[in-house]
Design a protein around this motif. Structure first.
Motif, PDB file in Angstrom:
ATOM      1  N   LEU A  85       5.945 -28.956  -0.454  1.00 56.81           N
ATOM      2  CA  LEU A  85       4.607 -28.753   0.123  1.00 56.81           C
ATOM      3  C   LEU A  85       4.153 -30.077   0.722  1.00 56.81           C
ATOM      4  CD1 LEU A  85       1.852 -27.474   0.646  1.00 56.81           C
ATOM      5  CD2 LEU A  85       1.349 -27.680  -1.782  1.00 56.81           C
ATOM      6  N   VAL A  86       4.096 -30.120   2.050  1.00 55.62           N
ATOM      7  CA  VAL A  86       3.671 -31.303   2.797  1.00 55.62           C
ATOM      8  C   VAL A  86       2.261 -31.024   3.295  1.00 55.62           C
ATOM      9  CG1 VAL A  86       4.148 -32.818   4.760  1.00 55.62           C
ATOM     10  CG2 VAL A  86       6.045 -31.735   3.513  1.00 55.62           C
ATOM     11  N   HIS A  87       1.326 -31.901   2.939  1.00 57.44           N
ATOM     12  CA  HIS A  87      -0.070 -31.590   3.261  1.00 57.44           C
ATOM     13  C   HIS A  87      -0.856 -32.831   3.638  1.00 57.44           C
ATOM     14  CE1 HIS A  87      -1.779 -33.244  -0.529  1.00 57.44           C
ATOM     15  NE2 HIS A  87      -0.535 -33.049  -0.936  1.00 57.44           N
ATOM     16  N   HIS A  88      -1.912 -32.583   4.400  1.00 55.10           N
ATOM     17  CA  HIS A  88      -2.958 -33.574   4.647  1.00 55.10           C
ATOM     18  C   HIS A  88      -4.251 -32.865   4.247  1.00 55.10           C
ATOM     19  CE1 HIS A  88      -4.981 -37.013   6.282  1.00 55.10           C
ATOM     20  NE2 HIS A  88      -5.706 -36.240   7.075  1.00 55.10           N
ATOM     21  N   LEU A 118       8.360 -26.673  -7.292  1.00 55.09           N
ATOM     22  CA  LEU A 118       7.403 -27.037  -6.245  1.00 55.09           C
ATOM     23  C   LEU A 118       7.209 -28.547  -6.255  1.00 55.09           C
ATOM     24  CD1 LEU A 118       5.359 -26.238  -4.050  1.00 55.09           C
ATOM     25  CD2 LEU A 118       3.651 -26.050  -5.878  1.00 55.09           C
ATOM     26  N   VAL A 119       7.464 -29.183  -5.121  1.00 60.53           N
ATOM     27  CA  VAL A 119       7.278 -30.620  -4.959  1.00 60.53           C
ATOM     28  C   VAL A 119       6.161 -30.815  -3.952  1.00 60.53           C
ATOM     29  CG1 VAL A 119       8.352 -32.775  -4.225  1.00 60.53           C
ATOM     30  CG2 VAL A 119       9.710 -31.054  -5.443  1.00 60.53           C
ATOM     31  N   ARG A 120       5.125 -31.550  -4.339  1.00 62.93           N
ATOM     32  CA  ARG A 120       3.971 -31.793  -3.469  1.00 62.93           C
ATOM     33  C   ARG A 120       4.024 -33.217  -2.936  1.00 62.93           C
ATOM     34  NH1 ARG A 120      -0.243 -29.751  -8.013  1.00 62.93           N
ATOM     35  NH2 ARG A 120       1.546 -29.116  -9.219  1.00 62.93           N
ATOM     36  N   ARG A 121       3.840 -33.364  -1.624  1.00 65.00           N
ATOM     37  CA  ARG A 121       3.844 -34.687  -1.004  1.00 65.00           C
ATOM     38  C   ARG A 121       2.749 -34.762   0.060  1.00 65.00           C
ATOM     39  NH1 ARG A 121       6.849 -35.782  -4.593  1.00 65.00           N
ATOM     40  NH2 ARG A 121       9.017 -36.439  -4.489  1.00 65.00           N
ATOM     41  N   ALA A 122       2.016 -35.862   0.033  1.00 59.41           N
ATOM     42  CA  ALA A 122       1.076 -36.140   1.117  1.00 59.41           C
ATOM     43  C   ALA A 122       1.892 -36.390   2.379  1.00 59.41           C
ATOM     44  CB  ALA A 122       0.226 -37.359   0.781  1.00 59.41           C
ATOM     45  N   ALA A 123       1.407 -35.907   3.497  1.00 61.55           N
ATOM     46  CA  ALA A 123       2.166 -35.996   4.747  1.00 61.55           C
ATOM     47  C   ALA A 123       2.559 -37.426   5.093  1.00 61.55           C
ATOM     48  CB  ALA A 123       1.359 -35.374   5.888  1.00 61.55           C
ATOM     49  N   LEU A 124       1.693 -38.386   4.824  1.00 60.80           N
ATOM     50  CA  LEU A 124       2.002 -39.767   5.189  1.00 60.80           C
ATOM     51  C   LEU A 124       3.053 -40.412   4.295  1.00 60.80           C
ATOM     52  CD1 LEU A 124      -1.529 -41.137   6.145  1.00 60.80           C
ATOM     53  CD2 LEU A 124       0.386 -40.624   7.680  1.00 60.80           C
ATOM     54  N   SER A 125       3.355 -39.805   3.158  1.00 61.26           N
ATOM     55  CA  SER A 125       4.359 -40.403   2.263  1.00 61.26           C
ATOM     56  C   SER A 125       5.631 -39.571   2.153  1.00 61.26           C
ATOM     57  CB  SER A 125       3.752 -40.627   0.875  1.00 61.26           C
ATOM     58  OG  SER A 125       3.417 -39.392   0.279  1.00 61.26           O
ATOM     59  N   THR A 126       5.738 -38.495   2.908  1.00 63.08           N
ATOM     60  CA  THR A 126       6.930 -37.644   2.853  1.00 63.08           C
ATOM     61  C   THR A 126       8.046 -38.283   3.672  1.00 63.08           C
ATOM     62  OG1 THR A 126       5.483 -35.723   2.718  1.00 63.08           O
ATOM     63  CG2 THR A 126       7.794 -35.308   3.189  1.00 63.08           C
ATOM     64  N   THR A 127       9.253 -38.267   3.101  1.00 62.21           N
ATOM     65  CA  THR A 127      10.393 -38.880   3.764  1.00 62.21           C
ATOM     66  C   THR A 127      11.406 -37.826   4.206  1.00 62.21           C
ATOM     67  OG1 THR A 127      11.698 -39.111   1.747  1.00 62.21           O
ATOM     68  CG2 THR A 127      10.143 -40.914   2.268  1.00 62.21           C
ATOM     69  N   ALA A 128      12.349 -38.262   5.018  1.00 66.79           N
ATOM     70  CA  ALA A 128      13.427 -37.371   5.426  1.00 66.79           C
ATOM     71  C   ALA A 128      14.238 -36.922   4.217  1.00 66.79           C
ATOM     72  CB  ALA A 128      14.324 -38.069   6.448  1.00 66.79           C
ATOM     73  N   VAL A 129      14.404 -37.777   3.229  1.00 68.65           N
ATOM     74  CA  VAL A 129      15.129 -37.394   2.012  1.00 68.65           C
ATOM     75  C   VAL A 129      14.410 -36.244   1.314  1.00 68.65           C
ATOM     76  CG1 VAL A 129      15.880 -38.173  -0.280  1.00 68.65           C
ATOM     77  CG2 VAL A 129      16.208 -39.649   1.719  1.00 68.65           C
ATOM     78  N   GLY A 181      12.970 -25.086   1.318  1.00 68.63           N
ATOM     79  CA  GLY A 181      11.924 -24.437   2.088  1.00 68.63           C
ATOM     80  C   GLY A 181      10.695 -25.320   2.092  1.00 68.63           C
ATOM     81  N   TYR A 182       9.713 -24.967   2.939  1.00 69.33           N
ATOM     82  CA  TYR A 182       8.581 -25.856   3.172  1.00 69.33           C
ATOM     83  C   TYR A 182       7.267 -25.086   3.274  1.00 69.33           C
ATOM     84  CZ  TYR A 182      12.776 -28.218   4.635  1.00 69.33           C
ATOM     85  OH  TYR A 182      14.062 -28.693   4.672  1.00 69.33           O
ATOM     86  N   LEU A 183       6.230 -25.700   2.745  1.00 71.25           N
ATOM     87  CA  LEU A 183       4.855 -25.270   2.979  1.00 71.25           C
ATOM     88  C   LEU A 183       4.159 -26.440   3.658  1.00 71.25           C
ATOM     89  CD1 LEU A 183       4.167 -23.621  -0.469  1.00 71.25           C
ATOM     90  CD2 LEU A 183       4.083 -22.442   1.738  1.00 71.25           C
ATOM     91  N   LEU A 184       3.397 -26.159   4.698  1.00 74.91           N
ATOM     92  CA  LEU A 184       2.737 -27.189   5.487  1.00 74.91           C
ATOM     93  C   LEU A 184       1.247 -26.904   5.541  1.00 74.91           C
ATOM     94  CD1 LEU A 184       5.260 -27.036   8.471  1.00 74.91           C
ATOM     95  CD2 LEU A 184       5.312 -28.666   6.562  1.00 74.91           C
ATOM     96  N   GLY A 185       0.437 -27.928   5.271  1.00 69.04           N
ATOM     97  CA  GLY A 185      -1.011 -27.769   5.322  1.00 69.04           C
ATOM     98  C   GLY A 185      -1.648 -28.869   6.143  1.00 69.04           C
ATOM     99  N   THR A 186      -2.546 -28.479   7.048  1.00 68.42           N
ATOM    100  CA  THR A 186      -3.175 -29.462   7.933  1.00 68.42           C
ATOM    101  C   THR A 186      -4.562 -29.014   8.368  1.00 68.42           C
ATOM    102  OG1 THR A 186      -2.886 -30.742   9.987  1.00 68.42           O
ATOM    103  CG2 THR A 186      -2.167 -28.452  10.038  1.00 68.42           C
ATOM    104  N   PRO A 187      -5.432 -29.977   8.626  1.00 68.11           N
ATOM    105  CA  PRO A 187      -6.660 -29.642   9.342  1.00 68.11           C
ATOM    106  C   PRO A 187      -6.354 -29.566  10.840  1.00 68.11           C
ATOM    107  CG  PRO A 187      -6.656 -31.980   8.803  1.00 68.11           C
ATOM    108  CD  PRO A 187      -5.410 -31.378   8.182  1.00 68.11           C
ATOM    109  N   GLY A 227      -3.093 -36.162  12.473  1.00 67.07           N
ATOM    110  CA  GLY A 227      -2.207 -37.284  12.767  1.00 67.07           C
ATOM    111  C   GLY A 227      -1.204 -37.517  11.651  1.00 67.07           C
ATOM    112  N   ALA A 228      -1.629 -37.244  10.412  1.00 64.97           N
ATOM    113  CA  ALA A 228      -0.728 -37.422   9.272  1.00 64.97           C
ATOM    114  C   ALA A 228       0.450 -36.452   9.351  1.00 64.97           C
ATOM    115  CB  ALA A 228      -1.499 -37.234   7.969  1.00 64.97           C
ATOM    116  N   LEU A 229       0.187 -35.190   9.677  1.00 68.70           N
ATOM    117  CA  LEU A 229       1.288 -34.227   9.773  1.00 68.70           C
ATOM    118  C   LEU A 229       2.152 -34.544  10.999  1.00 68.70           C
ATOM    119  CD1 LEU A 229       2.353 -31.896   8.054  1.00 68.70           C
ATOM    120  CD2 LEU A 229       1.301 -30.348   9.695  1.00 68.70           C
ATOM    121  N   LYS A 230       1.549 -34.991  12.072  1.00 69.89           N
ATOM    122  CA  LYS A 230       2.315 -35.409  13.250  1.00 69.89           C
ATOM    123  C   LYS A 230       3.240 -36.567  12.878  1.00 69.89           C
ATOM    124  CE  LYS A 230       3.232 -35.928  17.762  1.00 69.89           C
ATOM    125  NZ  LYS A 230       4.321 -36.877  17.782  1.00 69.89           N
TER     126      LYS A 230
END
Length: 150
Positions: free
Chosen positions: A6-9, A36-47, A54-60, A68-71
């Motif tokens: 779960l990658v989120h901002h 379930l692994v939760r990561r803030a978008a700015l700290s998520t790595t390619a690893v 699979g992925y869950l994505l959350g953004t304003p 900008g963080a998800l970008k």
């Protein structure tokens, strides 16, 4: 065990409520064999992305675009993950104060380029999330997790 990333901002109370509902759905006890692994978008790595199934994505929706963080997340992981993550499922939730069209389109462009597969209907909310909106977020998390369940 399958891993759901779960990658989120999450900069607002509305997004926090949506995030918590997605987490609750993705980690419901009825779905087994999924971490379930939760990561803030700015700290998520390619690893992080390569290790996930699979992925869950959350953004304003910010100024007609994803945050900008998800970008930054997509800019960071795109080429290192391009060939290795094709076909993996993803889900998306977006919150905006008015128009979310550009934010959804920009995430769809990035995920299409990566070759990720839309696993559930996007949850798109404008204004304060209603009970039905939060239930849809729960369903989003549960649906993507269930697709990875063993």
């Amino acid at each position: 065990m399958a891993r759901l990333l779960l990658v989120h901002h999450t900069p607002s109370p509305a997004l926090q409520a949506m995030f918590e509902a997605v987490v609750a759905g993705a980690s419901t006890p009825e779905i087994e064999g999924v971490e379930l692994v939760r990561r803030a978008a700015l700290s998520t790595t390619a690893v992080d992305v390569l290790e996930a199934d699979g992925y869950l994505l959350g953004t304003p929706a910010n100024l007609g675009y994803m945050s900008g963080a998800l970008k930054h997340f997509f800019d960071t992981i795109y080429y290192p993950c391009l060939d290795s993550t094709r076909g993996r499922p993803f889900g998306l939730y977006v919150h905006g104060n008015n128009d979310t069209t550009g934010a959804v389109r920009s995430v769809e462009t990035a995920t299409t380029g990566l070759g990720w597969e839309k696993a559930a209907q996007h949850v798109v909310v404008t204004g304060e999330p209603s009970k039905a909106d939060l239930e849809a977020c729960w369903e989003l998390g549960a649906t993507v997790a269930a697709q990875l369940s063993t």
